[in-house]
Enzyme design. Structure first.
Site, PDB file in Angstrom:
ATOM      1  N   ARG A 148       0.854  -1.203   0.000  1.00  0.00           N
ATOM      2  CA  ARG A 148       0.000   0.000   0.000  1.00  0.00           C
ATOM      3  C   ARG A 148       0.883   1.244   0.000  1.00  0.00           C
ATOM      4  O   ARG A 148       0.586   2.236  -0.665  1.00  0.00           O
ATOM      5  CB  ARG A 148      -0.950   0.007   1.208  1.00  0.00           C
ATOM      6  CG  ARG A 148      -1.660   1.349   1.365  1.00  0.00           C
ATOM      7  CD  ARG A 148      -2.918   1.314   2.232  1.00  0.00           C
ATOM      8  NE  ARG A 148      -2.768   0.516   3.426  1.00  0.00           N
ATOM      9  CZ  ARG A 148      -2.082   0.854   4.526  1.00  0.00           C
ATOM     10  NH1 ARG A 148      -1.464   2.021   4.578  1.00  0.00           N
ATOM     11  NH2 ARG A 148      -2.010   0.051   5.559  1.00  0.00           N
ATOM     12  N   TYR A 172     -17.026  15.839 -16.026  1.00  0.00           N
ATOM     13  CA  TYR A 172     -17.429  14.447 -15.942  1.00  0.00           C
ATOM     14  C   TYR A 172     -18.494  14.310 -14.844  1.00  0.00           C
ATOM     15  O   TYR A 172     -18.328  14.852 -13.743  1.00  0.00           O
ATOM     16  CB  TYR A 172     -16.200  13.582 -15.627  1.00  0.00           C
ATOM     17  CG  TYR A 172     -16.556  12.171 -15.249  1.00  0.00           C
ATOM     18  CD1 TYR A 172     -17.328  11.385 -16.098  1.00  0.00           C
ATOM     19  CD2 TYR A 172     -16.154  11.615 -14.046  1.00  0.00           C
ATOM     20  CE1 TYR A 172     -17.683  10.093 -15.757  1.00  0.00           C
ATOM     21  CE2 TYR A 172     -16.496  10.323 -13.694  1.00  0.00           C
ATOM     22  CZ  TYR A 172     -17.268   9.565 -14.553  1.00  0.00           C
ATOM     23  OH  TYR A 172     -17.624   8.295 -14.210  1.00  0.00           O
ATOM     24  N   ASP A 207      -7.957  18.521 -14.510  1.00  0.00           N
ATOM     25  CA  ASP A 207      -8.216  17.149 -14.950  1.00  0.00           C
ATOM     26  C   ASP A 207      -7.812  17.090 -16.423  1.00  0.00           C
ATOM     27  O   ASP A 207      -8.474  17.669 -17.293  1.00  0.00           O
ATOM     28  CB  ASP A 207      -9.703  16.815 -14.764  1.00  0.00           C
ATOM     29  CG  ASP A 207     -10.027  15.369 -15.123  1.00  0.00           C
ATOM     30  OD1 ASP A 207      -9.302  14.779 -15.947  1.00  0.00           O
ATOM     31  OD2 ASP A 207     -11.021  14.842 -14.592  1.00  0.00           O
ATOM     32  N   LYS A 229      -8.355   5.967 -19.247  1.00  0.00           N
ATOM     33  CA  LYS A 229      -8.641   6.487 -20.580  1.00  0.00           C
ATOM     34  C   LYS A 229      -7.381   6.448 -21.456  1.00  0.00           C
ATOM     35  O   LYS A 229      -6.841   5.381 -21.693  1.00  0.00           O
ATOM     36  CB  LYS A 229      -9.246   7.888 -20.438  1.00  0.00           C
ATOM     37  CG  LYS A 229     -10.383   7.961 -19.399  1.00  0.00           C
ATOM     38  CD  LYS A 229     -11.516   7.046 -19.733  1.00  0.00           C
ATOM     39  CE  LYS A 229     -12.685   6.952 -18.774  1.00  0.00           C
ATOM     40  NZ  LYS A 229     -12.650   7.439 -17.438  1.00  0.00           N
TER      41      LYS A 229
HETATM   42  C1  LIG Z   1     -12.645  13.555 -17.303  1.00  0.00           C
HETATM   43  C2  LIG Z   1     -12.768  12.433 -16.325  1.00  0.00           C
HETATM   44  N1  LIG Z   1     -12.247  12.566 -15.095  1.00  0.00           N
HETATM   45  C3  LIG Z   1     -12.345  11.579 -14.175  1.00  0.00           C
HETATM   46  C4  LIG Z   1     -12.995  10.396 -14.453  1.00  0.00           C
HETATM   47  C5  LIG Z   1     -13.111   9.323 -13.397  1.00  0.00           C
HETATM   48  O1  LIG Z   1     -12.185   8.312 -13.631  1.00  0.00           O
HETATM   49  P1  LIG Z   1     -12.412   6.758 -13.270  1.00  0.00           P
HETATM   50  O2  LIG Z   1     -13.598   6.284 -14.051  1.00  0.00           O
HETATM   51  O3  LIG Z   1     -11.113   6.137 -13.690  1.00  0.00           O
HETATM   52  O4  LIG Z   1     -12.637   6.673 -11.800  1.00  0.00           O
HETATM   53  C6  LIG Z   1     -13.537  10.206 -15.726  1.00  0.00           C
HETATM   54  C7  LIG Z   1     -14.237   8.933 -16.052  1.00  0.00           C
HETATM   55  O5  LIG Z   1     -14.902   8.839 -17.062  1.00  0.00           O
HETATM   56  C8  LIG Z   1     -13.417  11.248 -16.683  1.00  0.00           C
HETATM   57  O6  LIG Z   1     -13.934  11.134 -17.925  1.00  0.00           O
END
Ligand SMILES: Cc1ncc(COP(=O)(O)O)c(C=O)c1O
Length: 392
Positions: free
Chosen positions: A54, A107, A180, A205
């Site tokens: 961890r 998101y 992000d 992604k």
């Molecule tokens: C722009 C964006 N940020 C964060 C996330 C969250 O990531 P995760 O699905 O890996 O938890 C997503 C998921 O689709 C996303 O598109």
């Protein structure tokens, strides 16, 4: 960076940063250290600092060093998902009673985290259109705003925010700018270089790139912030296992070539859709008419692989196109080699339905993959051709 000095190009760092050949065997690919604990040479005698997985694991370290190098940061942290990366960061840098400025287009899971998890914890937030800098300044609460949270390009409306300008607003207010960078990937955009303090990724992604792993990451530009996140990373423990770390690292090695092809195909698709009468609007930062085109051109290397569009025939037409594509698979998520299509209102962004953050019902989102571009255009053509005339 053990393997390669930061002076090397992006592609070289993607393949070598954090990835020295294994000292014992010379393996050129970092081994998957499938172990929860590490034998000690006497009490407290840790080998290379490894104690318990961890806290740290060598496969994860390789990924974290590579991510930090690609984002031009000082320290990277890998997480079990993008969401746990976000939650860990916000609880590490904010306390109940603090305030965050958030995007009004983000998101859906991020909006849900702020609204349903962090608001009850005591963290307030104000959603604004980040392209409107006056609105961002007006939303800042002096002395209480700890973070401006940006997503650019945004999911799913492909809005573009000016990272350097937002960094100036954040720093004037004594706040951090968090970006992000999931949609752009570190290949197309490096927010830390533009003044941001923290970069967030859903490595699920483009970083992973093959739709076979869920992961997240944070990269910071300063050591003191790194220390705070390192504490929470271990104390909360939302870490990825060694195999998932290895999959994301394998994805990073080909990120540059994949992103070039994603961008080629997305440009092709965006221009094709713009010519179709059934399509009311194409949302792609690489189109001249996109309101964020100039900013995107300045801060991104290219315009990315995500394209959204609105159907003249409203929600029925949007659902029909999403369901009738064959090469574009009907699925959530994005950033993999295969093309995906989805209806954000009913799928990825269903969690914000009925709120001010609700997305248009006539919207379709494409994650344009790296297949033959002509096949992607033909697939969209047959789906649009199948719409009834009233759908135009
Ligand atoms: C722009 C964006 N940020 C964060 C996330 C969250 O990531 P995760 O699905 O890996 O938890 C997503 C998921 O689709 C996303 O598109």
């Amino acid at each position: 960076m053990a393997a390669t000095p930061s002076g090397h190009g992006f592609e070289t760092r993607a393949i070598h940063a954090g990835q020295d050949p294994d000292p014992r065997t010379g393996a050129v690919v970092p081994p998957i250290y499938a172990t929860s604990t590490f034998a000690q040479d006497g009490v407290g005698g840790l080998r290379e600092g490894y104690e318990y997985s961890r806290s740290a694991n060598p496969t994860r370290t390789a990924l974290e060093e590579c991510l930090a190098s690609l984002e031009n940061g000082v320290r990277g942290f890998a997480f079990a998902s993008g969401m746990v990366a976000e939650d860990t960061l916000l609880r590490a840098v904010c306390a109940p009673g603090d305030h965050v400025v958030t995007p009004d287009d983000a998101y859906g899971g991020t909006s849900r985290l702020f609204e349903k998890v962090l608001r009850p914890w005591g963290l307030e937030h104000t959603p604004v259109t980040l392209a409107d800098l006056d609105a961002v300044r007006a939303a800042v609460r002096p002395g209480r705003t700890r973070v401006i949270w940006a997503e650019t390009p945004t999911n799913p409306l492909l809005g573009v925010a000016d990272i350097a300008a937002l960094a100036a607003v954040a720093h004037d207010a004594g706040a951090l700018l968090v970006v992000d960078n999931t949609f752009a990937s570190p290949y197309l955009q490096q927010p830390l270089t533009l003044g941001a303090d923290v970069v967030v990724h859903s490595t699920t992604k483009y970083c992973g790139g093959h739709s076979d792993v869920v992961g997240g990451a944070l990269v910071v530009g300063a050591d003191d912030l790194g220390e705070r996140i390192a504490f929470s990373h271990n104390a909360v423990g939302g870490v990825p296992g060694p195999f998932d770390s290895w999959l994301v690292l394998r994805g990073l090695r080909t990120l540059a070539v994949r992103m070039e092809r994603h961008c080629d195909n997305a440009e092709l698709v965006a221009h094709y859709l713009s010519r179709r009468p059934e399509v009311a609007q194409v949302l792609y930062p690489g189109l001249l008419e996109h309101p964020g085109y100039a900013v995107a051109q300045r801060q991104m290397h290219r315009f990315g692989g995500m394209v959204s569009f609105r159907l003249a025939g409203g929600e029925p037409a949007a659902l029909a196109v999403a369901e009738r594509c064959k090469v574009f698979l009907l699925a959530e998520s994005l950033g993999g080699v295969e093309s995906l299509i989805e209806h954000p209102g009913r799928m990825t962004h269903a969690s914000v339905a009925g709120s001010p953050l609700e997305v248009p019902a006539d919207l379709v989102r494409l994650s344009v993959g790296i297949e033959s571009g002509d096949d992607l255009v033909a697939d969209l053509a047959q789906a649009l051709d199948s719409l009834p005339r009233s759908g135009v």
